[in-house]
Design an enzyme around this catalytic site. Structure first.
Site, PDB file in Angstrom:
ATOM      1  N   LYS A 113       4.201   1.926  -2.512  1.00  0.00           N
ATOM      2  CA  LYS A 113       4.653   3.121  -3.244  1.00  0.00           C
ATOM      3  C   LYS A 113       6.113   3.386  -2.858  1.00  0.00           C
ATOM      4  O   LYS A 113       6.962   3.699  -3.684  1.00  0.00           O
ATOM      5  CB  LYS A 113       3.803   4.348  -2.862  1.00  0.00           C
ATOM      6  CG  LYS A 113       2.279   4.165  -2.912  1.00  0.00           C
ATOM      7  CD  LYS A 113       1.539   5.465  -2.551  1.00  0.00           C
ATOM      8  CE  LYS A 113       0.170   5.296  -1.880  1.00  0.00           C
ATOM      9  NZ  LYS A 113      -0.907   4.729  -2.595  1.00  0.00           N
TER      10      LYS A 113
ATOM     11  N   SER B 152       0.830  -1.199   0.000  1.00  0.00           N
ATOM     12  CA  SER B 152       0.000   0.000   0.000  1.00  0.00           C
ATOM     13  C   SER B 152       0.871   1.259   0.000  1.00  0.00           C
ATOM     14  O   SER B 152       1.713   1.397  -0.874  1.00  0.00           O
ATOM     15  CB  SER B 152      -0.958  -0.065   1.196  1.00  0.00           C
ATOM     16  OG  SER B 152      -2.092   0.693   0.907  1.00  0.00           O
TER      17      SER B 152
ATOM     18  N   TRP C 101      -9.984   0.442  -4.838  1.00  0.00           N
ATOM     19  CA  TRP C 101      -9.357   1.742  -4.539  1.00  0.00           C
ATOM     20  C   TRP C 101      -7.950   1.812  -5.154  1.00  0.00           C
ATOM     21  O   TRP C 101      -7.527   2.850  -5.658  1.00  0.00           O
ATOM     22  CB  TRP C 101      -9.315   1.920  -3.019  1.00  0.00           C
ATOM     23  CG  TRP C 101      -8.934   3.254  -2.494  1.00  0.00           C
ATOM     24  CD1 TRP C 101      -7.903   3.517  -1.642  1.00  0.00           C
ATOM     25  CD2 TRP C 101      -9.576   4.519  -2.729  1.00  0.00           C
ATOM     26  NE1 TRP C 101      -7.865   4.857  -1.333  1.00  0.00           N
ATOM     27  CE2 TRP C 101      -8.871   5.506  -1.994  1.00  0.00           C
ATOM     28  CE3 TRP C 101     -10.671   4.922  -3.510  1.00  0.00           C
ATOM     29  CZ2 TRP C 101      -9.228   6.855  -2.004  1.00  0.00           C
ATOM     30  CZ3 TRP C 101     -11.023   6.269  -3.520  1.00  0.00           C
ATOM     31  CH2 TRP C 101     -10.309   7.211  -2.775  1.00  0.00           C
TER      32      TRP C 101
ATOM     33  N   HIS D 252      -7.578  -5.774   0.166  1.00  0.00           N
ATOM     34  CA  HIS D 252      -6.344  -5.014   0.384  1.00  0.00           C
ATOM     35  C   HIS D 252      -5.608  -5.565   1.613  1.00  0.00           C
ATOM     36  O   HIS D 252      -6.062  -5.383   2.744  1.00  0.00           O
ATOM     37  CB  HIS D 252      -6.779  -3.558   0.615  1.00  0.00           C
ATOM     38  CG  HIS D 252      -5.680  -2.569   0.605  1.00  0.00           C
ATOM     39  ND1 HIS D 252      -4.996  -2.227  -0.540  1.00  0.00           N
ATOM     40  CD2 HIS D 252      -5.136  -1.824   1.606  1.00  0.00           C
ATOM     41  CE1 HIS D 252      -4.098  -1.313  -0.249  1.00  0.00           C
ATOM     42  NE2 HIS D 252      -4.158  -1.052   1.050  1.00  0.00           N
TER      43      HIS D 252
END
Ligand code: GCU
Length: 343
Positions: free
Chosen positions: A188, A184, A275, A323
Site C-alpha cells: 500500500k 502487504s 484476504w 501471502h
C-alpha cells in the site's frame, strides 16, 4: 466477464491526477509530511566483506534531515553492484532492516544487474498508534492528529522518498530507473510513494489488498471496516467514517494506481491470499488503465496462476501460494522492469 464484474462494482470514474491525489490524501492517507529543508548523509561504506561474492558493496546510510526546523534521521542499507555505472535500482520498504532478508533476495537482484536499497518502516515511525514516535513525534509533538493529518502509511512513503534523495546523488545508480516496492501494508505504501513522487519510474505492490491495490467496492476480502478497526493508525482520521460504507467513498483504489500514470505500475497477487482478494486487485489494475496510454492488457477473465500480464503500462501477475514476498514475485518484477525500461 471481468468487464461485467467491473460494471457491477459501480466505481467512481477517474478524474485528473490532481483531483484524485488530493482526494486520496484528504480522505484516506492524510497529507504527506513536508520534504526536509536540509539533509546530510552519514555513509558507512562496505560494511560486509566480499558481499555477494565481491559483486556488490553494502553500505549503511543515515540521512540526517531537518524537517520543519527539527532534526530527524533513520538508517537504510544500499546493496550496489561493484561493476559498472547507472544501475536500475529498487527501493524496498521492508518490515526488517536486514539486507538480504527473507522478503528480499539481494544476491539474485545484484546478479541480475539491479541495486537494492532498503529500510525498515518502523525506523521512520513505529507501526502502532503512538504518534509521538519517530517522524510522527516531530509532526505531532503532543501525539494528537486530526482530519487529514498523515497516517503511518504516508510517513513510511515519505521515508522512501528520502532514500531516493540519496540514490539520486550516486553515479552508480540510474536516476531514470528507480523502482519503489513493498509487500502487504508496505505494498500500500509503495503505491502511495509512487503516486506522490514522480521521480519513481515504476511502482510495485505485492499482495497489498485493502486500501492498497484492491477495490473496496464489492471486495470478497478485507473491508474498509476491518482495516480501520484494526489498523487505524495507518490512515488519516477522515478515513474512519467510511467503515461499513465503502459505497460512499468518493474514490476507489483504482485511483491510487491511476495517479502513477503514465509511469508504469505492476500489481502482484497470490492465489491463496483471499484476504487481499486477488480479483479485486486485478479489477483495480484494469479500471486504472484508462489513465495510461496503454493500460492493463488482459483477456476478459481472471489471470491464471503463474501468469504475468506485462504488455501495458499497468501490469498484473498472480503467483501460486500464500501471502508472502517471494523470489517468484521479484522475478516477475524484474521481468516487468526490464520490459518497461527496454533493457
Ligand atoms: C493485515 C491487514 C492487511 C495488511 C497485512 C500486512 O492482514 O489486514 O491489510 O496488508 O496485515 O501488512 O501484513
Amino acid at each position: 466477464m471481468l468487464k461485467e464484474e467491473l460494471t457491477r462494482r459501480n466505481l467512481p470514474p477517474l478524474r485528473t491526477k490532481e483531483e484524485m491525489l488530493e482526494t486520496l490524501l484528504r480522505e484516506e492517507y492524510g497529507r504527506m509530511p513536508p520534504a526536509p529543508q536540509y539533509i546530510i548523509y552519514d555513509v558507512q561504506q562496505n560494511i560486509v566483506n566480499r558481499f555477494c561474492a565481491g559483486h556488490a558493496s553494502l553500505h549503511r546510510v543515515t540521512p540526517r534531515c531537518v524537517v520543519e526546523g527539527k532534526p530527524f534521521s533513520f538508517p537504510f542499507t544500499a546493496a550496489i553492484p561493484t561493476e559498472g555505472e547507472k544501475h536500475p535500482f529498487f527501493i524496498h520498504i521492508n518490515f526488517r532492516r536486514d539486507n538480504p532478508d527473507r522478503y528480499m533476495p539481494t544476491e539474485e537482484l545484484i546478479d541480475a544487474g539491479f541495486a537494492v536499497l532498503s529500510f525498515c518502516y518502523d525506523d521512520v515511525s513505529r507501526d502502532n498508534d503512538d504518534f509521538t514516535d519517530g517522524l510522527a513525534g516531530l509532526l505531532f509533538p503532543d501525539g494528537k492528529r486530526k482530519g487529514d493529518d498523515p497516517g503511518k502509511i504516508a510517513m513510511w512513503a515519505w521515508g522512501a522518498s528520502r532514500v531516493l534523495d540519496w540514490a539520486l546523488t550516486r553515479p552508480e545508480l540510474d536516476p531514470a530507473r528507480a523502482i519503489v516496492c513493498g509487500h502487504s501494508r508496505l505494498g500500500k505504501t509503495a503505491l502511495l510513494a509512487h503516486a506522490v513522487d514522480e521521480r519513481f519510474a515504476i511502482g510495485y505492490s505485492n499482495d497489498s489488498g485493502c486500501s492498497g491495490a484492491a477495490l473496496a467496492r464489492g471486495t470478497r476480502g478485507e473491508t474498509v471496516g476491518d482495516i480501520v478497526g484494526r489498523f487505524h493508525p495507518w490512515f488519516c482520521e477522515n478515513y474512519y467514517k467510511y467503515a461499513g460504507r465503502a459505497e460512499q467513498l468518493p474514490f476507489d483504489q483504482h485511483w491510487l494506481i491511476a495517479c502513477a500514470a503514465p509511469r508504469p505500475v505492476l500489481i502482484g497477487s497470490a492465489s491463496l491470499d483471499d484476504w487481499a482478494d486477488p480479483i479485486s486487485e486485478q479489477l483495480a489494475a484494469l479500471a486504472a488503465g484508462e489513465a495510461f496510454p496503454v493500460g492493463l492488457v488482459c483477456p476478459d477473465r481472471p489471470a491464471q496462476v503463474g501468469e504475468l500480464l506485462a504488455d501495458g503500462l499497468v501490469g498484473y501477475h498472480l503467483r501460486e501460494g500464500r501471502h508472502y514476498f517471494s523470489r517468484h514475485d521479484w522475478k516477475q518484477l524484474m521481468a516487468f522492469a526490464r520490459a518497461k525500461f527496454g533493457d
